[in-house]
Design a protein around this motif. Structure first.
Motif, PDB file in Angstrom:
ATOM      1  N   CYS A   5      11.839   7.299  -3.109  1.00 45.62           N
ATOM      2  CA  CYS A   5      11.052   8.539  -3.186  1.00 45.62           C
ATOM      3  C   CYS A   5       9.579   8.251  -2.954  1.00 45.62           C
ATOM      4  N   ALA A   6       9.096   7.133  -3.493  1.00 46.86           N
ATOM      5  CA  ALA A   6       7.697   6.763  -3.341  1.00 46.86           C
ATOM      6  C   ALA A   6       7.361   6.482  -1.877  1.00 46.86           C
ATOM      7  N   VAL A   7       8.223   5.754  -1.193  1.00 50.22           N
ATOM      8  CA  VAL A   7       7.988   5.436   0.217  1.00 50.22           C
ATOM      9  C   VAL A   7       7.966   6.708   1.059  1.00 50.22           C
ATOM     10  N   HIS A   8       8.875   7.643   0.774  1.00 47.93           N
ATOM     11  CA  HIS A   8       8.901   8.899   1.523  1.00 47.93           C
ATOM     12  C   HIS A   8       7.594   9.666   1.339  1.00 47.93           C
ATOM     13  N   ALA A   9       7.082   9.699   0.109  1.00 43.04           N
ATOM     14  CA  ALA A   9       5.821  10.406  -0.149  1.00 43.04           C
ATOM     15  C   ALA A   9       4.674   9.779   0.632  1.00 43.04           C
ATOM     16  N   VAL A  10       4.616   8.459   0.650  1.00 40.32           N
ATOM     17  CA  VAL A  10       3.551   7.773   1.383  1.00 40.32           C
ATOM     18  C   VAL A  10       3.710   7.994   2.885  1.00 40.32           C
ATOM     19  N   ASN A  11       4.934   7.985   3.374  1.00 39.11           N
ATOM     20  CA  ASN A  11       5.155   8.283   4.788  1.00 39.11           C
ATOM     21  C   ASN A  11       4.682   9.686   5.144  1.00 39.11           C
ATOM     22  N   ARG A  12       4.884  10.624   4.226  1.00 38.96           N
ATOM     23  CA  ARG A  12       4.461  12.000   4.471  1.00 38.96           C
ATOM     24  C   ARG A  12       2.944  12.110   4.625  1.00 38.96           C
ATOM     25  N   ALA A  13       2.216  11.165   4.060  1.00 34.86           N
ATOM     26  CA  ALA A  13       0.752  11.200   4.124  1.00 34.86           C
ATOM     27  C   ALA A  13       0.205  10.712   5.463  1.00 34.86           C
ATOM     28  N   THR A  14       1.044  10.092   6.288  1.00 31.87           N
ATOM     29  CA  THR A  14       0.616   9.523   7.579  1.00 31.87           C
ATOM     30  C   THR A  14      -0.748   8.848   7.478  1.00 31.87           C
ATOM     31  N   ILE A  15      -0.815   7.856   6.611  1.00 36.57           N
ATOM     32  CA  ILE A  15      -2.070   7.156   6.340  1.00 36.57           C
ATOM     33  C   ILE A  15      -2.511   6.355   7.565  1.00 36.57           C
ATOM     34  N   GLU A  16      -3.810   6.466   7.889  1.00 39.06           N
ATOM     35  CA  GLU A  16      -4.403   5.724   8.993  1.00 39.06           C
ATOM     36  C   GLU A  16      -5.369   4.674   8.452  1.00 39.06           C
ATOM     37  N   PHE A  17      -5.697   3.681   9.291  1.00 35.64           N
ATOM     38  CA  PHE A  17      -6.486   2.543   8.823  1.00 35.64           C
ATOM     39  C   PHE A  17      -7.849   2.941   8.266  1.00 35.64           C
ATOM     40  N   ASN A  18      -8.451   3.979   8.803  1.00 37.59           N
ATOM     41  CA  ASN A  18      -9.808   4.354   8.397  1.00 37.59           C
ATOM     42  C   ASN A  18      -9.836   5.371   7.263  1.00 37.59           C
ATOM     43  N   ASP A  19      -8.694   5.646   6.668  1.00 39.66           N
ATOM     44  CA  ASP A  19      -8.605   6.664   5.618  1.00 39.66           C
ATOM     45  C   ASP A  19      -9.067   6.143   4.268  1.00 39.66           C
ATOM     46  N   VAL A  20      -9.672   7.051   3.513  1.00 39.48           N
ATOM     47  CA  VAL A  20      -9.866   6.851   2.074  1.00 39.48           C
ATOM     48  C   VAL A  20      -8.736   7.616   1.387  1.00 39.48           C
ATOM     49  N   VAL A  21      -7.910   6.887   0.670  1.00 38.38           N
ATOM     50  CA  VAL A  21      -6.711   7.456   0.059  1.00 38.38           C
ATOM     51  C   VAL A  21      -6.866   7.467  -1.455  1.00 38.38           C
ATOM     52  N   VAL A  22      -6.561   8.605  -2.060  1.00 40.08           N
ATOM     53  CA  VAL A  22      -6.542   8.714  -3.516  1.00 40.08           C
ATOM     54  C   VAL A  22      -5.120   9.045  -3.952  1.00 40.08           C
ATOM     55  N   LEU A  23      -4.595   8.239  -4.857  1.00 35.19           N
ATOM     56  CA  LEU A  23      -3.298   8.502  -5.481  1.00 35.19           C
ATOM     57  C   LEU A  23      -3.541   8.857  -6.936  1.00 35.19           C
ATOM     58  N   ALA A  24      -3.111  10.028  -7.344  1.00 31.08           N
ATOM     59  CA  ALA A  24      -3.240  10.453  -8.732  1.00 31.08           C
ATOM     60  C   ALA A  24      -1.907  10.247  -9.440  1.00 31.08           C
ATOM     61  N   GLY A  25      -1.886   9.343 -10.414  1.00 32.93           N
ATOM     62  CA  GLY A  25      -0.676   9.089 -11.174  1.00 32.93           C
ATOM     63  C   GLY A  25      -0.120   7.703 -10.927  1.00 32.93           C
ATOM     64  N   ALA A  26      -0.160   6.827 -11.936  1.00 29.43           N
ATOM     65  CA  ALA A  26       0.352   5.464 -11.815  1.00 29.43           C
ATOM     66  C   ALA A  26       1.551   5.255 -12.729  1.00 29.43           C
ATOM     67  N   GLY A  27       2.437   6.260 -12.747  1.00 29.83           N
ATOM     68  CA  GLY A  27       3.701   6.102 -13.445  1.00 29.83           C
ATOM     69  C   GLY A  27       4.668   5.308 -12.590  1.00 29.83           C
ATOM     70  N   PRO A  28       5.963   5.324 -12.903  1.00 29.35           N
ATOM     71  CA  PRO A  28       6.928   4.539 -12.126  1.00 29.35           C
ATOM     72  C   PRO A  28       6.901   4.851 -10.637  1.00 29.35           C
ATOM     73  N   LEU A  29       6.887   6.143 -10.280  1.00 26.18           N
ATOM     74  CA  LEU A  29       6.840   6.503  -8.869  1.00 26.18           C
ATOM     75  C   LEU A  29       5.497   6.139  -8.263  1.00 26.18           C
ATOM     76  N   GLY A  30       4.427   6.382  -8.999  1.00 24.20           N
ATOM     77  CA  GLY A  30       3.102   6.044  -8.514  1.00 24.20           C
ATOM     78  C   GLY A  30       2.955   4.559  -8.245  1.00 24.20           C
ATOM     79  N   LEU A  31       3.547   3.726  -9.076  1.00 21.75           N
ATOM     80  CA  LEU A  31       3.457   2.278  -8.873  1.00 21.75           C
ATOM     81  C   LEU A  31       4.207   1.853  -7.611  1.00 21.75           C
ATOM     82  N   GLY A  32       5.269   2.582  -7.272  1.00 21.58           N
ATOM     83  CA  GLY A  32       5.923   2.346  -5.986  1.00 21.58           C
ATOM     84  C   GLY A  32       5.042   2.800  -4.841  1.00 21.58           C
ATOM     85  N   MET A  33       4.382   3.945  -5.005  1.00 19.33           N
ATOM     86  CA  MET A  33       3.478   4.457  -3.965  1.00 19.33           C
ATOM     87  C   MET A  33       2.303   3.516  -3.742  1.00 19.33           C
ATOM     88  N   ILE A  34       1.824   2.887  -4.802  1.00 15.81           N
ATOM     89  CA  ILE A  34       0.724   1.932  -4.658  1.00 15.81           C
ATOM     90  C   ILE A  34       1.137   0.787  -3.742  1.00 15.81           C
TER      91      ILE A  34
END
Length: 360
Positions: A171-200
């Motif tokens: 689920c975490a990987v899918h969420a990050v994929n949905r963000a289509t992060i690019e190299f020059n992006d400043v990314v903020v993730l709110a929430g470092a629970g179990p899913l958030g730690l996977g997203m990190i």
């Protein structure tokens, strides 16, 4: 199916705050079904919300009830194949004794979404642990993988904790994929629970210019830093919105991923993100959230993207664990026997844990 017990333990949902540990006959697999001995089942925030009676599960004036009781709880499971019905081994390309995981959704394979290949948005939408008969879950000694399940084999190299985190990290990987992060992006993730730690861990692999993680629990922020955050902020101790704007010449972050489960995280993100930014909403909320929608349209013209389940991400997570690109270290904080499910649910609800596993 020799040397198997005739009776099993299982945690059954009969209604809000009415969960019961019961005994039942060992389930018998039908055609194209697998009998799986459960290795562990994690307690998800959605399990806690459902137990507490959140309207999104039990219905409200604006929506019908989704949960069908009585149903065996649990969708963050993995296990070992110990039995099978006619055709099942060939159907799933597995062997007795192999470790396996089924995705949390049991798609109907008939609706327009399934027919279009978007099985995770299946209209019938049976999720293990929430729908009686069609999808009894994994908080049990043994469970049945249904014919329409999407089953993945787990290599021997993965640890018990890693196996138990495949579902939430997918689920975490899918969420990050949905963000289509690019190299020059400043990314903020709110929430470092179990899913958030996977997203990190997934976001770190995308290598953005600056990666900021927000949480209100110091121990989680420390773990977030170890797992790859460039900067961590506790919104209870400093003005996170002002801090992010200072770091971005007053514009705001390019990407905001909301994984707090708290309505405050939504409002914070809409204020923090720059114009034309990408906002990914992941959380399952226990209550409705109200925001000024003019921020999304008239003021910032944001891209708002939802994220649901972990489609096409299970094999990615298994591969990342096998290659040591992901770690379970520090994420699984408590392991309890199934009989202590009440303590486990209380720990998950209180925030004193990160990921709690129940082991039959």
């Amino acid at each position: 199916m020799q040397n198997l017990p005739k009776e099993i333990k299982r945690l059954v949902n009969h209604g809000p705050k009415d969960y019961r540990l019961e005994r039942a006959p060992l389930p018998e697999p039908g055609s194209n079904e697998l009998l799986v001995k459960v290795g562990a089942c994690g307690i998800c925030a959605s399990d806690v919300h459902c137990h507490h009676g959140a309207p999104m599960y039990w219905g409200s004036d604006s929506q019908p009830a989704w949960v069908k009781t009585p149903v065996v709880v649990g969708h963050e499971f993995y296990g070992t194949v110990v039995g099978y019905g006619p055709g099942a081994l060939e159907h799933f390309n597995v062997k007795v004794g192999e470790r396996v995981i089924a995705e949390q959704i049991v798609p109907c394979n008939k609706c327009r979404f399934c027919q279009d290949g978007k099985y995770w948005m299946c209209e019938k939408h049976d999720i293990y642990g929430f729908q009686r008969e069609d999808a009894d879950g994994g908080m049990a000694d043994y469970m049945i993988f249904k014919p329409n399940s999407r089953v993945h084999r787990i290599p021997d190299s993965l640890t018990h904790e890693e196996c138990a985190l495949i579902e939430p990290f997918a689920c975490a990987v899918h969420a990050v994929n949905r963000a289509t992060i690019e190299f020059n992006d400043v990314v903020v993730l709110a929430g470092a629970g179990p899913l958030g730690l996977g997203m990190i861990q997934a976001t770190r692999l995308k290598n953005p210019k600056l990666f900021i993680v927000l949480d209100t629990v110091p121990a989680r922020l420390e773990l977030a830093r170890k797992l790859g955050a460039d900067l961590v902020i506790n919104p209870l101790e400093e003005d996170a919105i002002s801090k992010v704007k200072q770091l971005t010449d007053g514009y705001g972050c390019d990407v905001y991923i909301e994984a707090t489960g708290n309505p405050a995280g939504v409002k914070q993100g809409l204020q923090m993100i720059r114009k034309l930014g990408r906002y990914v909403e992941f959380s399952v909320f226990g209550e409705e959230t109200t925001v000024d929608w003019s921020i999304i349209g008239d003021r910032k013209e944001l891209e708002v993207r939802g994220s649901h389940l972990g489609p096409h991400c299970y094999e990615t997570v298994i591969n990342f664990f096998a290659r040591k690109l992901f770690t379970a270290e520090g994420v699984v904080t408590h392991t309890l026997p199934l009989e202590q499910w009440e303590q486990g649910f209380a720990m998950a609800a209180s925030g004193e844990s990160i990921k709690v596993l129940l082991v039959p």
